[in-house]
Design an enzyme around this catalytic site. Structure first.
Site, PDB file in Angstrom:
ATOM      1  N   ARG A  15       0.808  -1.219   0.000  1.00 13.24           N
ATOM      2  CA  ARG A  15       0.000   0.000   0.000  1.00 13.24           C
ATOM      3  C   ARG A  15       0.845   1.276   0.000  1.00 13.24           C
ATOM      4  O   ARG A  15       0.342   2.365  -0.232  1.00 13.24           O
ATOM      5  CB  ARG A  15      -0.951  -0.016   1.211  1.00 13.24           C
ATOM      6  CG  ARG A  15      -2.051  -1.054   1.091  1.00 13.24           C
ATOM      7  CD  ARG A  15      -2.743  -1.352   2.418  1.00 13.24           C
ATOM      8  NE  ARG A  15      -1.992  -2.302   3.240  1.00 13.24           N
ATOM      9  CZ  ARG A  15      -2.388  -2.752   4.428  1.00 13.24           C
ATOM     10  NH1 ARG A  15      -3.529  -2.333   4.943  1.00 13.24           N
ATOM     11  NH2 ARG A  15      -1.652  -3.619   5.098  1.00 13.24           N
ATOM     12  N   LYS A  22       8.890  -0.976   3.267  1.00 17.26           N
ATOM     13  CA  LYS A  22       8.066  -0.033   4.035  1.00 17.26           C
ATOM     14  C   LYS A  22       8.832   0.488   5.245  1.00 17.26           C
ATOM     15  O   LYS A  22       8.803   1.687   5.539  1.00 17.26           O
ATOM     16  CB  LYS A  22       6.766  -0.718   4.481  1.00 17.26           C
ATOM     17  CG  LYS A  22       5.921   0.183   5.360  1.00 17.26           C
ATOM     18  CD  LYS A  22       4.483  -0.283   5.485  1.00 17.26           C
ATOM     19  CE  LYS A  22       4.340  -1.554   6.268  1.00 17.26           C
ATOM     20  NZ  LYS A  22       2.933  -1.938   6.423  1.00 17.26           N
ATOM     21  N   THR A  87       2.146 -12.847   9.300  1.00 22.42           N
ATOM     22  CA  THR A  87       2.852 -12.481  10.531  1.00 22.42           C
ATOM     23  C   THR A  87       3.120 -13.699  11.424  1.00 22.42           C
ATOM     24  O   THR A  87       4.150 -13.762  12.098  1.00 22.42           O
ATOM     25  CB  THR A  87       2.048 -11.419  11.300  1.00 22.42           C
ATOM     26  OG1 THR A  87       0.673 -11.821  11.383  1.00 22.42           O
ATOM     27  CG2 THR A  87       2.104 -10.062  10.606  1.00 22.42           C
ATOM     28  N   GLU A 163      -9.489 -10.335  11.817  1.00 28.01           N
ATOM     29  CA  GLU A 163      -8.911  -9.375  10.872  1.00 28.01           C
ATOM     30  C   GLU A 163     -10.032  -8.643  10.132  1.00 28.01           C
ATOM     31  O   GLU A 163     -11.113  -9.202   9.910  1.00 28.01           O
ATOM     32  CB  GLU A 163      -8.003 -10.104   9.874  1.00 28.01           C
ATOM     33  CG  GLU A 163      -6.713 -10.602  10.486  1.00 28.01           C
ATOM     34  CD  GLU A 163      -5.927  -9.505  11.189  1.00 28.01           C
ATOM     35  OE1 GLU A 163      -5.607  -8.483  10.546  1.00 28.01           O
ATOM     36  OE2 GLU A 163      -5.637  -9.645  12.392  1.00 28.01           O
ATOM     37  N   TYR A 375      34.777  29.995  -0.421  1.00 24.58           N
ATOM     38  CA  TYR A 375      34.864  28.543  -0.273  1.00 24.58           C
ATOM     39  C   TYR A 375      36.165  28.221   0.458  1.00 24.58           C
ATOM     40  O   TYR A 375      37.257  28.620   0.002  1.00 24.58           O
ATOM     41  CB  TYR A 375      34.842  27.817  -1.628  1.00 24.58           C
ATOM     42  CG  TYR A 375      35.175  26.358  -1.439  1.00 24.58           C
ATOM     43  CD1 TYR A 375      34.317  25.524  -0.726  1.00 24.58           C
ATOM     44  CD2 TYR A 375      36.375  25.816  -1.905  1.00 24.58           C
ATOM     45  CE1 TYR A 375      34.641  24.204  -0.490  1.00 24.58           C
ATOM     46  CE2 TYR A 375      36.697  24.493  -1.665  1.00 24.58           C
ATOM     47  CZ  TYR A 375      35.827  23.689  -0.958  1.00 24.58           C
ATOM     48  OH  TYR A 375      36.151  22.378  -0.697  1.00 24.58           O
ATOM     49  N   ASN A 395      41.512  24.000  -3.594  1.00 20.17           N
ATOM     50  CA  ASN A 395      42.059  22.809  -2.932  1.00 20.17           C
ATOM     51  C   ASN A 395      42.110  21.596  -3.836  1.00 20.17           C
ATOM     52  O   ASN A 395      42.656  20.574  -3.473  1.00 20.17           O
ATOM     53  CB  ASN A 395      41.241  22.479  -1.677  1.00 20.17           C
ATOM     54  CG  ASN A 395      39.792  22.137  -2.013  1.00 20.17           C
ATOM     55  OD1 ASN A 395      39.243  22.622  -3.000  1.00 20.17           O
ATOM     56  ND2 ASN A 395      39.185  21.307  -1.200  1.00 20.17           N
ATOM     57  N   TYR A 396      41.577  21.720  -5.041  1.00 14.74           N
ATOM     58  CA  TYR A 396      41.447  20.551  -5.920  1.00 14.74           C
ATOM     59  C   TYR A 396      42.136  20.844  -7.242  1.00 14.74           C
ATOM     60  O   TYR A 396      41.819  21.840  -7.901  1.00 14.74           O
ATOM     61  CB  TYR A 396      39.943  20.286  -6.129  1.00 14.74           C
ATOM     62  CG  TYR A 396      39.609  19.047  -6.921  1.00 14.74           C
ATOM     63  CD1 TYR A 396      40.190  17.824  -6.612  1.00 14.74           C
ATOM     64  CD2 TYR A 396      38.690  19.101  -7.965  1.00 14.74           C
ATOM     65  CE1 TYR A 396      39.868  16.687  -7.332  1.00 14.74           C
ATOM     66  CE2 TYR A 396      38.355  17.963  -8.682  1.00 14.74           C
ATOM     67  CZ  TYR A 396      38.948  16.756  -8.359  1.00 14.74           C
ATOM     68  OH  TYR A 396      38.631  15.637  -9.077  1.00 14.74           O
ATOM     69  N   ALA A 432      44.422  42.267  -1.900  1.00 10.06           N
ATOM     70  CA  ALA A 432      43.157  41.908  -2.547  1.00 10.06           C
ATOM     71  C   ALA A 432      43.425  41.431  -3.961  1.00 10.06           C
ATOM     72  O   ALA A 432      44.316  41.934  -4.646  1.00 10.06           O
ATOM     73  CB  ALA A 432      42.229  43.117  -2.559  1.00 10.06           C
TER      74      ALA A 432
HETATM   75  C1  UD1 Z   1      -1.598  -6.493  11.374  1.00  8.99           C
HETATM   76  C2  UD1 Z   1      -2.447  -7.429  12.225  1.00  8.99           C
HETATM   77  C3  UD1 Z   1      -3.695  -6.688  12.681  1.00  8.99           C
HETATM   78  C4  UD1 Z   1      -3.307  -5.444  13.432  1.00  8.99           C
HETATM   79  C5  UD1 Z   1      -2.374  -4.562  12.601  1.00  8.99           C
HETATM   80  C6  UD1 Z   1      -1.821  -3.462  13.463  1.00  8.99           C
HETATM   81  C7  UD1 Z   1      -1.999  -9.657  11.367  1.00  8.99           C
HETATM   82  C8  UD1 Z   1      -2.533 -10.778  10.555  1.00  8.99           C
HETATM   83  N1  UD1 Z   1      -2.800  -8.589  11.453  1.00  8.99           N
HETATM   84  O1  UD1 Z   1      -2.334  -6.170  10.213  1.00  8.99           O
HETATM   85  O2  UD1 Z   1      -4.476  -7.530  13.528  1.00  8.99           O
HETATM   86  O3  UD1 Z   1      -4.465  -4.715  13.789  1.00  8.99           O
HETATM   87  O4  UD1 Z   1      -1.255  -5.338  12.114  1.00  8.99           O
HETATM   88  O5  UD1 Z   1      -1.149  -2.503  12.693  1.00  8.99           O
HETATM   89  O6  UD1 Z   1      -0.937  -9.756  11.932  1.00  8.99           O
HETATM   90  N2  UD1 Z   1       5.190  -8.979   8.015  1.00  8.99           N
HETATM   91  C9  UD1 Z   1       6.227  -9.869   7.929  1.00  8.99           C
HETATM   92  N3  UD1 Z   1       6.049 -11.029   7.231  1.00  8.99           N
HETATM   93  C10 UD1 Z   1       4.870 -11.351   6.644  1.00  8.99           C
HETATM   94  C11 UD1 Z   1       3.810 -10.427   6.735  1.00  8.99           C
HETATM   95  C12 UD1 Z   1       3.989  -9.250   7.438  1.00  8.99           C
HETATM   96  O7  UD1 Z   1       7.312  -9.625   8.473  1.00  8.99           O
HETATM   97  O8  UD1 Z   1       4.796 -12.414   6.044  1.00  8.99           O
HETATM   98  C13 UD1 Z   1       5.389  -7.701   8.757  1.00  8.99           C
HETATM   99  C14 UD1 Z   1       5.161  -6.462   7.923  1.00  8.99           C
HETATM  100  O9  UD1 Z   1       6.399  -6.032   7.339  1.00  8.99           O
HETATM  101  C15 UD1 Z   1       4.627  -5.458   8.934  1.00  8.99           C
HETATM  102  C16 UD1 Z   1       3.984  -6.324  10.004  1.00  8.99           C
HETATM  103  O10 UD1 Z   1       4.439  -7.649   9.791  1.00  8.99           O
HETATM  104  O11 UD1 Z   1       5.659  -4.680   9.506  1.00  8.99           O
HETATM  105  C17 UD1 Z   1       2.465  -6.278   9.923  1.00  8.99           C
HETATM  106  O12 UD1 Z   1       2.065  -6.679   8.627  1.00  8.99           O
HETATM  107  P1  UD1 Z   1       0.931  -5.881   7.841  1.00  8.99           P
HETATM  108  O13 UD1 Z   1       0.734  -6.547   6.533  1.00  8.99           O
HETATM  109  O14 UD1 Z   1       1.188  -4.442   7.861  1.00  8.99           O
HETATM  110  O15 UD1 Z   1      -0.330  -6.245   8.770  1.00  8.99           O
HETATM  111  P2  UD1 Z   1      -1.689  -5.461   8.904  1.00  8.99           P
HETATM  112  O16 UD1 Z   1      -2.566  -5.780   7.766  1.00  8.99           O
HETATM  113  O17 UD1 Z   1      -1.426  -4.038   9.182  1.00  8.99           O
HETATM  114 CA    CA Z   2       0.345  -2.799   9.174  1.00  9.24          CA
END
Ligand code: UD1
Ligand code: CA
Length: 466
Positions: A15, A22, A87, A163, A375, A395-396, A432
């Site tokens: 996004r 990000k 996550t 979610e 300079y 200087n250069y 000067a």
């Molecule tokens: C997530 C939560 C949601 C919460 C919100 C808070 C989950 C499924 N949902 O949603 O409940 O309200 O955060 O902001 O966790 N990431 C990884 N590996 C992955 C996927 C994501 O490291 O495979 C990292 C992303 O880089 C990010 C974080 O996990 O920093 C959260 O992922 P994101 O996709 O932003 O989750 P949200 O949809 O915001």
């Molecule tokens: Ca997020």
């Protein structure tokens, strides 16, 4: 209490519509990942595991650059989540790669930059000392769209997290308590059960929030912890949210500095790094940016229209319409308006770099002045020197950089070209418009220019001719 933090920073951040990770996007000059890492470190986490994946080289590089010369370098490690399956999967990868299987574990979304260290600390102890298997940070944002929603049981305890994309329209409308993406777990129970998360949901992803139900099904207690200031729980998924959180961070930092005795002409127009310090009775004028670990002393005037990166300034300095990077200013130094100080510049007490002056990798001695259109590069200047308008160190030579030295109390005439390498002694004078190519001894006058011719009545003769 040894607490491990796992920071989730592998996601695509679709996004953001960006060619970068990000978590590399900056808030007040600091990448989002570092905001979260710093909060975990400030909370006392002794080990920080960052899960990287999308643009992982970039994220590894920025983390290494930020912490390599700090006492925390050894505490931070990155693990790679090659396939990004959600996550829950990211946490599983982190545990498998590091072998962590006990102790309190705090999991933080990498896009949660405003989380406070104190919250993380309280949170970790809820699990470590409170006998809970897990704790979830919840908050009530003005706009809950996009966040996981907390479904409560009749007794007020958490049932599960749903979610946004899995919510029925009724749930989306009624459940306003949201998951902030900050969790604490008992490490042994997390390691034992994280593999039970399935991808049976609207996004076919392994959701970490599902750990709530899983732990409860195994008879363990999971508690929620409501964060009163909703702003701590806001995540960044879009550029609009990045700008919104930058505004919140700016407001918090400027409010703290004002409470500490700093004047802001307009706090909405000053962007100060969370790592900057400003002494009391200093005044920050509009359109000022302090980036990185700036340390500004007391009674300074900073700005307007100024950008300082890693600048250390003593007391009583005036820094007006200046851009400066990796520079040290001692006390009562005056810069600008419109001056550019580049890395390695060291200005001693009472010295001055004036209008349209650029200085690079040079020492300007006590009370020495470079007031107009100059300079100065690779130069060591003594004290009490005056550099006339338009003077330049050459200087250069097109291939190499060479040094210039200027002794105490020397007077450099306007428009002097100092062709380096060259040494100009103490108490010397250059005429000067001289081009100085050879060393000038102490106390000498060096003048290099042709004699002036005066042709009387020339204008009239020329007019007659034309
Ligand atoms: C997530 C939560 C949601 C919460 C919100 C808070 C989950 C499924 N949902 O949603 O409940 O309200 O955060 O902001 O966790 N990431 C990884 N590996 C992955 C996927 C994501 O490291 O495979 C990292 C992303 O880089 C990010 C974080 O996990 O920093 C959260 O992922 P994101 O996709 O932003 O989750 P949200 O949809 O915001
Ligand atoms: Ca997020």
């Amino acid at each position: 209490m040894d607490v491990t933090a796992i920071i989730l920073a592998a996601g695509e951040g679709t996004r953001m519509k960006s060619n970068h990770a990000k978590v590399s996007h900056q808030i007040l000059g600091k990448p989002m990942a570092c905001w979260v890492i710093d909060a975990a470190l400030a909370a006392g986490c002794t080990r920080v595991v960052v899960v990287v994946g999308s643009h992982s080289d970039e994220v590894r590089a920025l983390i290494s650059a930020a912490y390599k010369d700090t006492p925390h370098a050894a505490a931070i490690e990155c693990v790679e989540q090659i396939e990004r399956l959600g996550t829950g999967h990211a946490v599983r990868v982190a545990l498998e790669e590091t072998g962590i299987a006990e102790g309190p574990v705090v999991v933080l979304n990498g896009d949660l930059p405003l989380i406070q260290a104190e919250t993380i600390r309280t949170f970790a102890s809820t699990v470590a000392e409170g006998g809970h298997a897990g704790a979830i940070l919840t908050f009530t944002p003005p706009e809950p769209f996009g966040y996981g929603r907390i479904e409560l049981a009749e007794n007020g305890s958490v049932n599960r997290i749903i979610e946004q994309k899995d919510c029925t329209p009724e749930q989306a409308a009624e459940l306003t308590e949201c998951n902030a993406g900050c969790y604490a777990f008992d490490g042994a129970l997390l390691a034992a059960h994280v593999g039970e998360i399935t991808s049976d949901n609207a996004q076919s992803e392994y959701y970490l929030p599902d750990m709530v139900e899983i732990l409860k099904d195994h008879g363990h207690s999971v508690t929620i912890f409501h964060c009163d200031d909703y702003r701590d729980g806001l995540g960044v998924n879009s550029r609009a949210q990045l700008a919104e959180l930058t505004g919140i961070a700016r407001g918090r930092i400027n409010a703290r500095l004002m409470a500490e005795g700093v004047t802001f002409i307009d706090p909405a127009q000053a962007w100060i790094s969370p790592d900057a310090q400003i002494g009391r009775d200093s005044v920050v004028w509009p359109q000022t940016h302090l980036i990185g670990a700036c340390r500004i002393g007391e009674d300074c005037q900073v700005g307007p229209n100024t950008r300082l990166t890693n600048v250390v300034a003593g007391n009583g300095c005036t820094i007006d319409e200046t851009v400066a990077i990796d520079v040290v200013l001692e006390n009562n130094v005056s810069c600008g308006p419109r001056c550019y100080l580049r890395p390695g510049t060291h200005m001693l007490d009472g010295s001055k770099a004036g209008t349209h002056v650029e200085i690079k990798k040079s020492t300007i001695g006590e009370g020495s002045k470079v007031p107009h259109l100059s300079y100065i590069g690779d130069t060591t200047m003594g004290s009490g020197v005056n550099v006339g308008a338009g003077s330049i160190t050459c200087n250069y030579d097109g291939k190499n950089k060479h040094a210039t030295t200027i002794g105490d109390r020397t007077f450099i005439g306007s428009d002097t070209m100092m062709v380096a390498p060259v040494n100009i002694g103490a108490d010397a004078i250059t005429g000067a418009s001289s081009c100085i190519t050879r060393d000038v001894p102490d106390g000498a006058l060096a003048i290099e220019r042709s004699d002036q011719r005066v042709l009387e009545g020339y204008t009239e003769r020329r007019r007659a001719r034309l």
